[in-house]
Design a protein around this motif. Structure first.
Motif, PDB file in Angstrom:
ATOM      1  N   THR A  24      23.436 -23.362 -19.326  1.00 15.77           N
ATOM      2  CA  THR A  24      22.298 -24.282 -19.236  1.00 15.77           C
ATOM      3  C   THR A  24      21.870 -24.525 -17.786  1.00 15.77           C
ATOM      4  O   THR A  24      21.237 -25.517 -17.482  1.00 15.77           O
ATOM      5  CB  THR A  24      22.642 -25.628 -19.901  1.00 15.77           C
ATOM      6  OG1 THR A  24      23.785 -26.182 -19.262  1.00 15.77           O
ATOM      7  CG2 THR A  24      22.914 -25.459 -21.371  1.00 15.77           C
ATOM      8  N   ASP A  68      14.425 -21.697 -14.411  1.00 11.71           N
ATOM      9  CA  ASP A  68      13.353 -22.585 -14.850  1.00 11.71           C
ATOM     10  C   ASP A  68      12.877 -22.225 -16.257  1.00 11.71           C
ATOM     11  O   ASP A  68      12.660 -23.108 -17.089  1.00 11.71           O
ATOM     12  CB  ASP A  68      12.198 -22.510 -13.850  1.00 11.71           C
ATOM     13  CG  ASP A  68      11.414 -23.803 -13.822  1.00 11.71           C
ATOM     14  OD1 ASP A  68      12.072 -24.864 -13.733  1.00 11.71           O
ATOM     15  OD2 ASP A  68      10.188 -23.748 -13.921  1.00 11.71           O
ATOM     16  N   ARG A 126      15.419 -23.424 -18.739  1.00  6.28           N
ATOM     17  CA  ARG A 126      15.335 -24.871 -18.980  1.00  6.28           C
ATOM     18  C   ARG A 126      14.201 -25.232 -19.920  1.00  6.28           C
ATOM     19  O   ARG A 126      14.297 -26.161 -20.706  1.00  6.28           O
ATOM     20  CB  ARG A 126      15.160 -25.614 -17.659  1.00  6.28           C
ATOM     21  CG  ARG A 126      16.437 -25.696 -16.865  1.00  6.28           C
ATOM     22  CD  ARG A 126      16.234 -26.493 -15.585  1.00  6.28           C
ATOM     23  NE  ARG A 126      17.151 -26.003 -14.567  1.00  6.28           N
ATOM     24  CZ  ARG A 126      16.783 -25.498 -13.401  1.00  6.28           C
ATOM     25  NH1 ARG A 126      15.505 -25.438 -13.078  1.00  6.28           N
ATOM     26  NH2 ARG A 126      17.674 -25.070 -12.558  1.00  6.28           N
ATOM     27  N   ARG A 127      13.096 -24.507 -19.810  1.00  3.81           N
ATOM     28  CA  ARG A 127      11.954 -24.806 -20.678  1.00  3.81           C
ATOM     29  C   ARG A 127      12.226 -24.456 -22.131  1.00  3.81           C
ATOM     30  O   ARG A 127      11.586 -24.997 -23.035  1.00  3.81           O
ATOM     31  CB  ARG A 127      10.726 -24.009 -20.221  1.00  3.81           C
ATOM     32  CG  ARG A 127      10.004 -24.645 -19.069  1.00  3.81           C
ATOM     33  CD  ARG A 127       9.058 -23.633 -18.452  1.00  3.81           C
ATOM     34  NE  ARG A 127       8.962 -23.853 -17.021  1.00  3.81           N
ATOM     35  CZ  ARG A 127       8.052 -24.633 -16.463  1.00  3.81           C
ATOM     36  NH1 ARG A 127       7.165 -25.236 -17.197  1.00  3.81           N
ATOM     37  NH2 ARG A 127       8.040 -24.818 -15.161  1.00  3.81           N
ATOM     38  N   VAL A 161      19.570 -29.667 -24.306  1.00  4.25           N
ATOM     39  CA  VAL A 161      21.001 -29.802 -24.096  1.00  4.25           C
ATOM     40  C   VAL A 161      21.423 -31.250 -24.313  1.00  4.25           C
ATOM     41  O   VAL A 161      20.795 -32.165 -23.788  1.00  4.25           O
ATOM     42  CB  VAL A 161      21.407 -29.391 -22.663  1.00  4.25           C
ATOM     43  CG1 VAL A 161      22.918 -29.314 -22.551  1.00  4.25           C
ATOM     44  CG2 VAL A 161      20.756 -28.088 -22.259  1.00  4.25           C
ATOM     45  N   GLU A 201      11.634 -45.725 -24.803  1.00  2.44           N
ATOM     46  CA  GLU A 201      11.285 -45.320 -23.431  1.00  2.44           C
ATOM     47  C   GLU A 201      12.090 -44.101 -22.983  1.00  2.44           C
ATOM     48  O   GLU A 201      11.567 -43.198 -22.330  1.00  2.44           O
ATOM     49  CB  GLU A 201      11.530 -46.477 -22.461  1.00  2.44           C
ATOM     50  CG  GLU A 201      10.465 -47.549 -22.534  1.00  2.44           C
ATOM     51  CD  GLU A 201      10.871 -48.820 -21.788  1.00  2.44           C
ATOM     52  OE1 GLU A 201       9.987 -49.629 -21.520  1.00  2.44           O
ATOM     53  OE2 GLU A 201      12.076 -48.989 -21.498  1.00  2.44           O
ATOM     54  N   ILE A 215       9.978 -40.885 -21.731  1.00  2.00           N
ATOM     55  CA  ILE A 215      10.106 -40.326 -20.380  1.00  2.00           C
ATOM     56  C   ILE A 215      10.586 -38.881 -20.456  1.00  2.00           C
ATOM     57  O   ILE A 215      10.088 -37.995 -19.775  1.00  2.00           O
ATOM     58  CB  ILE A 215      11.113 -41.164 -19.540  1.00  2.00           C
ATOM     59  CG1 ILE A 215      10.587 -42.579 -19.335  1.00  2.00           C
ATOM     60  CG2 ILE A 215      11.451 -40.475 -18.244  1.00  2.00           C
ATOM     61  CD1 ILE A 215       9.787 -42.801 -18.087  1.00  2.00           C
ATOM     62  N   TYR A 216      11.551 -38.660 -21.336  1.00  6.58           N
ATOM     63  CA  TYR A 216      12.099 -37.315 -21.502  1.00  6.58           C
ATOM     64  C   TYR A 216      11.013 -36.338 -21.921  1.00  6.58           C
ATOM     65  O   TYR A 216      10.903 -35.238 -21.383  1.00  6.58           O
ATOM     66  CB  TYR A 216      13.211 -37.379 -22.544  1.00  6.58           C
ATOM     67  CG  TYR A 216      14.103 -36.175 -22.584  1.00  6.58           C
ATOM     68  CD1 TYR A 216      15.106 -36.003 -21.646  1.00  6.58           C
ATOM     69  CD2 TYR A 216      13.963 -35.217 -23.575  1.00  6.58           C
ATOM     70  CE1 TYR A 216      15.935 -34.909 -21.685  1.00  6.58           C
ATOM     71  CE2 TYR A 216      14.787 -34.116 -23.631  1.00  6.58           C
ATOM     72  CZ  TYR A 216      15.778 -33.971 -22.681  1.00  6.58           C
ATOM     73  OH  TYR A 216      16.599 -32.873 -22.731  1.00  6.58           O
ATOM     74  N   ARG A 225       7.922 -36.599 -21.287  1.00  8.04           N
ATOM     75  CA  ARG A 225       7.030 -36.387 -20.132  1.00  8.04           C
ATOM     76  C   ARG A 225       7.638 -35.394 -19.143  1.00  8.04           C
ATOM     77  O   ARG A 225       6.913 -34.665 -18.463  1.00  8.04           O
ATOM     78  CB  ARG A 225       6.735 -37.723 -19.446  1.00  8.04           C
ATOM     79  CG  ARG A 225       5.827 -38.606 -20.288  1.00  8.04           C
ATOM     80  CD  ARG A 225       5.730 -40.003 -19.744  1.00  8.04           C
ATOM     81  NE  ARG A 225       5.033 -40.051 -18.462  1.00  8.04           N
ATOM     82  CZ  ARG A 225       4.946 -41.156 -17.723  1.00  8.04           C
ATOM     83  NH1 ARG A 225       5.498 -42.277 -18.138  1.00  8.04           N
ATOM     84  NH2 ARG A 225       4.310 -41.135 -16.592  1.00  8.04           N
ATOM     85  N   PHE A 226       8.969 -35.368 -19.044  1.00  7.56           N
ATOM     86  CA  PHE A 226       9.611 -34.371 -18.188  1.00  7.56           C
ATOM     87  C   PHE A 226       9.247 -32.956 -18.649  1.00  7.56           C
ATOM     88  O   PHE A 226       9.282 -32.009 -17.872  1.00  7.56           O
ATOM     89  CB  PHE A 226      11.134 -34.521 -18.225  1.00  7.56           C
ATOM     90  CG  PHE A 226      11.653 -35.735 -17.490  1.00  7.56           C
ATOM     91  CD1 PHE A 226      10.832 -36.461 -16.631  1.00  7.56           C
ATOM     92  CD2 PHE A 226      12.973 -36.140 -17.644  1.00  7.56           C
ATOM     93  CE1 PHE A 226      11.316 -37.572 -15.950  1.00  7.56           C
ATOM     94  CE2 PHE A 226      13.462 -37.242 -16.964  1.00  7.56           C
ATOM     95  CZ  PHE A 226      12.632 -37.961 -16.129  1.00  7.56           C
ATOM     96  N   TYR A 227       8.924 -32.821 -19.935  1.00  9.59           N
ATOM     97  CA  TYR A 227       8.576 -31.500 -20.478  1.00  9.59           C
ATOM     98  C   TYR A 227       7.073 -31.340 -20.647  1.00  9.59           C
ATOM     99  O   TYR A 227       6.612 -30.426 -21.315  1.00  9.59           O
ATOM    100  CB  TYR A 227       9.262 -31.295 -21.830  1.00  9.59           C
ATOM    101  CG  TYR A 227      10.737 -31.020 -21.708  1.00  9.59           C
ATOM    102  CD1 TYR A 227      11.228 -29.730 -21.588  1.00  9.59           C
ATOM    103  CD2 TYR A 227      11.654 -32.065 -21.681  1.00  9.59           C
ATOM    104  CE1 TYR A 227      12.579 -29.477 -21.475  1.00  9.59           C
ATOM    105  CE2 TYR A 227      13.010 -31.829 -21.555  1.00  9.59           C
ATOM    106  CZ  TYR A 227      13.472 -30.529 -21.448  1.00  9.59           C
ATOM    107  OH  TYR A 227      14.810 -30.290 -21.322  1.00  9.59           O
ATOM    108  N   ASN A 228       6.309 -32.269 -20.085  1.00  6.03           N
ATOM    109  CA  ASN A 228       4.844 -32.207 -20.185  1.00  6.03           C
ATOM    110  C   ASN A 228       4.340 -32.239 -21.627  1.00  6.03           C
ATOM    111  O   ASN A 228       3.354 -31.598 -21.967  1.00  6.03           O
ATOM    112  CB  ASN A 228       4.293 -30.955 -19.498  1.00  6.03           C
ATOM    113  CG  ASN A 228       4.035 -31.216 -18.023  1.00  6.03           C
ATOM    114  OD1 ASN A 228       4.092 -32.373 -17.590  1.00  6.03           O
ATOM    115  ND2 ASN A 228       3.760 -30.175 -17.278  1.00  6.03           N
ATOM    116  N   ARG A 230      16.494 -37.353 -28.881  1.00 11.24           N
ATOM    117  CA  ARG A 230      15.721 -37.150 -27.661  1.00 11.24           C
ATOM    118  C   ARG A 230      15.559 -35.671 -27.328  1.00 11.24           C
ATOM    119  O   ARG A 230      14.505 -35.224 -26.883  1.00 11.24           O
ATOM    120  CB  ARG A 230      16.424 -37.874 -26.509  1.00 11.24           C
ATOM    121  CG  ARG A 230      15.707 -37.767 -25.181  1.00 11.24           C
ATOM    122  CD  ARG A 230      16.399 -38.565 -24.099  1.00 11.24           C
ATOM    123  NE  ARG A 230      17.695 -38.004 -23.732  1.00 11.24           N
ATOM    124  CZ  ARG A 230      18.381 -38.353 -22.660  1.00 11.24           C
ATOM    125  NH1 ARG A 230      17.906 -39.281 -21.853  1.00 11.24           N
ATOM    126  NH2 ARG A 230      19.548 -37.822 -22.383  1.00 11.24           N
TER     127      ARG A 230
END
Ligand SMILES: Nc1ncnc2c1ncn2[C@@H]1O[C@H](COP(=O)(O)OP(=O)(O)O)[C@@H](O)[C@H]1O
Ligand SMILES: [Mg+2]
Lengths: 335, 371
Positions: free
Chosen positions: A54, A76, A79-80, A84, A99, A103-104, A106-109, A151
């Motif tokens: 990972t 990269d 990760r996309r 994990v 939340e 937020i999580y 949003r980390f992945y757009n 999540r």
């Protein structure tokens, strides 16, 4: 098997910490859509392996391709493609459950609209809807683990890595997690890669299991395949009135029977692959004009397989780990 | 945008910790109040025992001068005693910082133009107090002789007053730049990279190291959220300090904008520096030790409390690379000379270079891998 439907491909991967080799020249493949389990005692090297796959740790040597991307050359992209759930709990204590997921995402757009639709659904799936707006600090360990399992699905990963997903959970929470993992398998064609030191977990969930011990890959295959590799440790017990020595001798000559004993009218045979061979035994006895009144089969468990391959029991280690977690020692230390 | 998510997460977590917010605001202000009151540049109210055995003309004048100091600059307060032994014992016991004994023949000796003597017993274990009292008492006695040499001494005094080119800056006011810098230091220390250290300590860092966030997203996001928080706190503290100390503003807009520019640049510089220093740490205790050390080596040689010109040579050299020294200089220039950006371009140029170097190093040295 074409390149396309291999989710994880590992070739001779090794990780050293100084002189110590935590993962020693391991190679294996995981097909797309499979639930693949890595089984090993505490300290066997499971977390180190999962961290290399990972992108959290660089391999000392060897290669790994995850979702078709090289973990060292193209971290990269890896990760996309993956999700994990690490061994230690990683949700933010001073954010609410919702939340944390938002937020999580949003980390992945992930778009705001998709997040709004998907997160409540996922929270529902792990039974945390009522807790969505509570701070994670007020969650129990089991609830946090469930939140993290939900999540990791926000961004629809193709491959899911779960490092000891039920460690330290009470039996009831374990059941919930198991059911959840099975649901995932049914839905999308998601590949699941999990590690565990619970035999029953590997047996209940995994289509293929690899046994790792002291950093080395010891055995790999489906639970049934692995069991079938241990000769004659299934025990068939048959109750046969008027059992004769002749019949017993005859049974002893069958190739898959390793040994046989007789006690009044009870026959006990140590056989390979008991489930499949039991009807054959019964037929043999019937052919002698005798009658089987009851039959029991004690199948070997993965536990027996583990002992067979590693020469040690997993139980003692497991107890130690649970004790540490129960005492509130950060799981980080148990790695 | 991923970067915004990092900032949002950090700000949310900060807002949920009211104790942290309160402490970050209260501590620098308390610092101003305590430092401002504990040694106000000059010492005040030191207990001075006086034993006057002489009733003559000259001793009366010495007493008048001493009382004038006690009433004016208040360097000491006078306690009149009858017994010499009691006064000296009091100094030894630490009740008085000094004792003055005017002998019975003092006025007579002055009148006879002999060498008049006054006994001054000092508690010289407290050097600073002793020096202050010696200076003040010397002044009181010398004043008697000024009758004989009047002109030169008076000329000196006049010249001294002319040196004040700017509005008089009292000690309290002179501490304001230091307090603002202290607020920035505390802010930069407890936001930004520190959040990374805490996440690592709690084992929470994996949850975002495993995502597609880039190094820039993580480092940049934490620095920006730290900048927002710290700038707000430092600006608030600046305004409160101005209100407490009453520094006069000649041009609110020009000075205000300049101060904000200095605060933002200094914060960015220190936040980036913290990232370089703490980016790989995983235990908050190390941050604790590091912060005490950093505060001493950055704050005290910054000129915030003592002027840089009074430092030994090697420390002055260090001040040349100390970002806090430039920040203090810039703030002092804006506040006490009432000038704008152009007069602090040198300071701003240094702070900008410092920030760029540190931020580049921070991003380059940051590692996404766990160990
Ligand atoms: N950073 C590290 N430095 C040194 N040794 C490590 C490090 N990480 C793991 N190890 C060692 O590697 C071995 C495998 O650890 P790990 O992969 O965490 O095992 P598991 O997850 O199977 O319990 C253990 O003996 C552990 O002590
Ligand atoms: Mg582990």
């Amino acid at each position: 098997m074409t390149q396309k439907n291999i989710a994880v491909e590992v070739t001779g991967i090794t990780r050293k910490f100084g002189e110590f080799t935590a993962v020693d020249n391991i190679s294996f493949q995981v097909s797309e859509g499979q639930i693949f389990g890595f089984l090993g005692t505490n300290g066997a090297g499971k977390t180190t392996l999962i961290r290399m796959l990972t992108t959290l740790l660089r391999p000392t040597s060897g290669q790994a391709r995850v979702a078709g991307f090289d973990v060292t050359a193209d971290p990269d992209q890896v990760r996309r493609s993956i999700g994990v759930v690490p061994q230690s709990l990683t949700s933010d204590l001073d954010l609410t459950g919702y939340e944390n997921m938002d937020i999580y995402g949003r980390f992945y757009n992930i778009s705001a609209r998709e997040r709004r639709e998907r997160i409540p659904h996922l929270l529902e799936l792990v039974g945390l809807s009522a807790w969505a707006d509570h701070m994670v600090a007020s969650y129990s360990g089991g609830m946090r683990r469930r939140l993290e399992l939900a999540r990791v699905l926000v961004h629809r990963p193709r491959i899911l890595f779960l490092d000891e997903p039920t460690i330290g959970l009470d039996p009831q929470s374990r059941r919930v997690v198991w059911d959840f993992i099975r649901t995932l398998r049914q839905g999308d064609a998601m590949t699941l890669f999990l590690t565990t030191h619970y035999m029953d977990e590997a047996e209940a969930l995994c289509e293929r299991v690899a046994i790792i011990d002291s950093g080395k890959l010891i055995a790999i295959g489906s639970p049934d395949e692995l069991k079938a590799r241990i000769p004659g440790s299934d025990i068939v017990t048959l109750k046969v009135p008027q059992l004769t020595n002749d019949t017993v001798e005859q049974i002893g000559k069958i190739p898959f029977v390793h040994s046989v004993t007789m006690e009044e009218n009870t026959l006990r045979a140590y056989v390979d692959n008991g489930a499949e061979n039991l009807p054959l035994l019964i037929e043999t006895i019937k052919a002698d004009g005798l009658r089987v009144v009851s039959a029991t089969l004690h199948e070997q468990s993965l536990e027996d397989v583990f002992i067979h391959f590693t020469g040690k029991s997993i139980r003692e280690e497991t107890k130690k780990v649970n004790f540490l977690i129960g005492a509130g020692i950060p799981q980080k230390w148990g790695r | 945008m991923r970067l915004l998510a990092v900032i949002d997460r950090d700000l949310k977590k900060f807002r949920r910790n009211p104790v942290v917010i309160a402490m970050s605001i209260l501590m620098p202000i308390l610092y101003l109040v305590i430092l401002g009151n504990s040694f106000q540049g000059k010492l005040q109210g030191l207990p001075l025992a006086v034993v006057r055995d002489d009733t003559g003309q000259s001793s009366r004048r010495v007493m008048e001068n001493l009382r004038a100091i006690a009433a004016g600059p208040q360097t000491f307060s006078i306690i009149s005693l009858k017994d010499q032994q009691e006064a000296i014992a009091g100094v030894k016991a630490g009740i008085y910082k000094a004792a003055i004994i005017i002998p019975a023949d003092f006025s007579r000796k002055v009148a006879m133009q002999a060498v008049p003597e006054i006994g001054l017993f000092l508690d010289n274990t407290d050097g600073i107090s002793a020096e202050s009292i010696r200076g003040a008492v010397n002044g009181a006695i010398r004043a008697i002789k000024t009758e004989y040499v009047p002109i030169r001494e008076k000329a000196d005094e006049v010249r001294l007053r002319d040196i004040n080119l700017y509005a008089k800056v009292d000690y309290f006011q002179s501490l304001v730049p230091g307090v603002v810098i202290m607020a920035i230091f505390l802010g930069a220390l407890t936001t930004g990279a520190f959040n990374l250290v805490m996440d690592r300590f709690l084992g929470v860092d994996e949850s975002y190291m495993l995502t597609p966030l880039s190094k820039m997203d993580i480092v940049g996001g934490l620095i920006i959220s730290g900048l927002l928080v710290t700038t707000c706190i430092a600006t608030l503290i600046f305004i409160v300090s101005i209100l407490i100390t009453g520094i006069p503003f000649t041009n609110w807009l020009k000075q205000g904008v300049s101060v904000l520019v200095v605060i933002v640049l200094t914060t960015l510089g220190l936040l980036s520096m913290m990232f370089v220093l703490m980016g790989r740490l995983s235990h908050p205790r190390i941050v604790g030790i590091l912060s005490g050390f950093l505060n001493v080596i950055l704050f005290f040689p910054s000129g915030a409390v003592y002027p840089i010109a009074s430092f030994p040579h090697w420390l002055q050299l260090f001040a040349k690379v100390n970002p806090e020294a430039y920040a203090v200089h810039a703030l002092k220039t804006i506040l006490f000379k009432g000038t704008g950006i152009s007069s602090i371009s040198h300071d701003l140029a240094f702070l900008a270079c410092f920030t760029i170097v540190m931020m580049t190093t921070a991003v380059l040295s940051f590692k996404r891998t766990v160990r």
